[in-house]
Design a protein around this motif. Structure first.
Motif, PDB file in Angstrom:
ATOM      1  N   ARG A   1      33.535 -21.962   5.719  1.00 37.72           N
ATOM      2  CA  ARG A   1      34.425 -22.527   4.380  1.00 37.72           C
ATOM      3  C   ARG A   1      35.659 -23.225   4.915  1.00 37.72           C
TER       4      ARG A   1
ATOM      5  N   VAL B   1      31.166 -22.390  -1.488  1.00 36.41           N
ATOM      6  CA  VAL B   1      31.258 -23.483  -2.355  1.00 36.41           C
ATOM      7  C   VAL B   1      32.059 -23.769  -3.387  1.00 36.41           C
ATOM      8  N   GLU B   2      32.252 -22.663  -4.255  1.00 38.56           N
ATOM      9  CA  GLU B   2      33.219 -22.719  -5.432  1.00 38.56           C
ATOM     10  C   GLU B   2      34.855 -23.020  -4.600  1.00 38.56           C
TER      11      GLU B   2
ATOM     12  N   GLU C   1      35.649 -24.400  -2.051  1.00 39.35           N
ATOM     13  CA  GLU C   1      35.855 -25.809  -1.556  1.00 39.35           C
ATOM     14  C   GLU C   1      35.667 -26.879  -2.622  1.00 39.35           C
ATOM     15  N   THR C   2      35.057 -26.391  -3.740  1.00 40.43           N
ATOM     16  CA  THR C   2      35.185 -27.440  -4.905  1.00 40.43           C
ATOM     17  C   THR C   2      36.711 -27.420  -5.267  1.00 40.43           C
TER      18      THR C   2
ATOM     19  N   GLU D   1      38.905 -29.460  -2.988  1.00 41.39           N
ATOM     20  CA  GLU D   1      38.615 -30.956  -3.081  1.00 41.39           C
ATOM     21  C   GLU D   1      39.437 -31.327  -4.497  1.00 41.39           C
ATOM     22  N   ALA D   2      39.414 -30.452  -5.444  1.00 41.39           N
ATOM     23  CA  ALA D   2      40.186 -31.189  -6.711  1.00 41.39           C
ATOM     24  C   ALA D   2      41.616 -31.226  -6.477  1.00 41.39           C
TER      25      ALA D   2
ATOM     26  N   ARG E   1      42.146 -29.187 -12.952  1.00 42.66           N
ATOM     27  CA  ARG E   1      40.917 -28.698 -12.429  1.00 42.66           C
ATOM     28  C   ARG E   1      40.626 -27.692 -11.251  1.00 42.66           C
ATOM     29  N   SER E   2      41.632 -27.779 -10.257  1.00 39.10           N
ATOM     30  CA  SER E   2      41.719 -27.043  -9.237  1.00 39.10           C
ATOM     31  C   SER E   2      42.232 -25.446  -9.586  1.00 39.10           C
TER      32      SER E   2
ATOM     33  N   LEU F   1      39.044 -23.668 -11.369  1.00 39.89           N
ATOM     34  CA  LEU F   1      38.392 -23.234 -10.322  1.00 39.89           C
ATOM     35  C   LEU F   1      38.792 -22.093  -9.693  1.00 39.89           C
TER      36      LEU F   1
END
Length: 506
Positions: free
Chosen positions: A332, A437-438, A440-441, A444-445, A453-454, A457
């Motif tokens: 991660r 995965v969630e 890292e999304t 990235e936001a 958005r970050s 999430l």
């Protein structure tokens, strides 16, 4: 006068026969009879003497053969008494060679270690001296890597350079027990000794199973090297596998500690791969085996970052990139971090788990080590591959404890801890993969500037995993960025000696 008449028929041919008649006085007849009797006795005596001589000859031959057999047996016995000490001396010479190669599990060494000695006093003294030297070398290998001991023992002292180091690419691990100071304050000295010994017994066995070299035991911490002093293939991969196994062993170890009335523990592990100077360092009077270089400091910082992010295992980007593509790790990405005192940033990854070795399928395209391909059935147990069978036996002198806290280490408990360290259900790993995965999304936001958005999430992930340390840290950064409309570089982060860097800050 009396006469003696004697007749004898003599056949000349079938038709002719003579009759021979002898007439002698009686005195002549008696003399002839006496003479014949004497000659018969002499002949019998000669026959008896010949038989006696033959018997005596056979008896002499038998005695000679018996003497020869006895002589051979005596020679064999004498040669055995003489050659055995010489053979034992020759064996000592061979054992010296094996001792130099650190082949300490040889049968002859075990024979001497069990106390078997020669009856020859001088040979016995040599064997005792050899056993003392063997115990010294064997004890030496517990403080210094075997490769270093082997080089010191086998190298000519006149040409051996004690101070030497060479550049090597190594993987370095620092591990530490969280809140150890508090634990140490709450335990008696005997209980603390048992606590550390039990913990280190499991950790040391796991490290050696993955070809790691424990360079130092720093109280509750461990400094471990891979690829030095001996070459280790895929050393970054084995370091990450070791870290996962160590973390998996902790829950089972804690159940044992709680059963002994001791507090549970948690550990933090930092890993980094880089080039260092490795070898014997120090002075001519005091030496130690170790590594020098920035990579050692960065590995220590990785361990400290575990507390900052609230994770158990952290590795640098260099370690993640150096892991073998044959294994499907769950990494991660936690972001670029600038460590206090360093000019450049370091990409950090949490080592969450390992699915195992990838199954090579024909026609399948290669994938990254943290890809989602090749997933395992949810109910299958994933077993870490161990390079060599760990030594499950561990002994401890319980006499160091008082009566109220006497405890013993059990090989069965140690074996169960190690077995627990190498198995994990694939369903748990799938959850960790989705969690990575969630996160890292969301990261990235944040890095792209989409703060709303970050935070959405992050909130979604925290509903599923309320205690996710990296997500809590990221949400704190995003919240502060939303409030201040800039990257989170405030003093409350700098006090931790670390800063999480966004791409626009580089």
């Amino acid at each position: 006068d009396c006469m003696v008449v004697g007749t004898q028929t003599l056949d000349l041919d079938p038709e002719t026969s003579w009759l021979i008649v002898t007439v002698l006085p009686t005195i002549f007849h008696d003399n002839l009879v006496s003479l014949a009797t004497e000659r018969t006795k002499e002949s019998k005596t000669q026959v008896d003497a010949a038989e006696q001589l033959k018997f005596d000859s056979l008896l002499a031959l038998a005695a000679l053969a018996a003497a020869a057999v006895a002589a051979v047996l005596m020679l064999l016995v004498l040669s055995w008494f003489v050659s055995r000490p010489l053979q034992e001396l020759s064996n000592l010479k061979e054992l010296m060679v094996k001792l130099g190669d650190l082949e300490l599990d040889d049968g002859q060494l075990s024979h001497l270690r069990a106390g078997h000695r020669s009856r020859i006093q001088e040979v016995c003294h040599l064997q005792n001296a050899f056993c003392r030297m063997m115990r010294g070398v064997e004890s030496f290998t517990r403080f210094v890597p075997k490769k270093v001991v082997r080089d010191i023992v086998c190298t000519d002292g006149q040409h051996h350079q004690l101070l030497h180091a060479r550049r090597r690419k190594v993987t370095i691990m620092f591990s530490d027990v969280a809140n150890f100071t508090t634990i140490a304050e709450s335990l008696k000295e005997a209980d603390l000794l048992f606590f550390l010994t039990r913990y280190l017994a499991v950790m040391t066995t796991l490290v050696e199973s993955y070809q790691g070299e424990i360079a130092e035991i720093l109280g509750d911490g461990l400094l471990i090297f891979w690829n030095t002093p001996e070459d280790v293939r895929d050393h970054a991969t084995k370091a990450c596998m070791t870290a996962i196994a160590m973390q998996r062993a902790i829950p089972h170890l804690n159940r044992q500690l709680v059963g002994y009335g001791l507090p549970p523990l948690s550990i933090r592990i930092g890993i980094h791969t880089g080039t260092v100077l490795s070898g014997l360092i120090g002075s001519a009077r005091r030496l130690k085996f170790g590594c020098m270089g920035d990579a050692v400091n960065l590995a220590s910082r990785m361990e400290g970052l575990c507390k900052f992010f609230g994770v158990g295992v952290l590795c640098s980007g260099a370690t993640m990139e150096d892991t073998s593509s044959d294994y499907e790790f769950i990494f991660r990405r936690l972001g670029n971090v600038q460590v206090k005192g360093k000019k450049y940033t370091t990409m950090t990854y949490e080592v969450m788990g390992l699915f195992g070795k990838k199954e090579k399928e024909q026609g399948a395209s290669p994938s990254n080590s943290n890809s989602s391909t090749g997933r395992s059935p949810p109910n299958r147990e994933i077993t870490l591959q161990v390079d060599k069978t760990p030594n499950m036996m561990y002994y401890y002198d319980s006499s160091t404890f008082n009566d109220s806290s006497t405890k013993s280490l059990c090989s069965t408990d140690l074996r169960s801890s190690l077995e627990a360290a190498t198995c994990e259900r694939a369903s748990n790993l799938e959850l960790l993969r989705m969690q990575a995965v969630e996160f890292e999304t969301a990261l990235e936001a944040y890095e792209s500037g989409d703060l709303s958005r970050s935070i959405e999430l992050c909130d979604a992930l925290l509903q599923e995993c309320p205690d996710d340390g990296p997500c809590l840290r990221l949400r704190k950064l995003v919240t502060h960025a939303l409030d201040s409309k800039k990257a989170a570089t405030t003093s409350h982060l700098e006090e931790m000696d670390y800063r999480v860097i966004r791409p626009d800050e580089k």
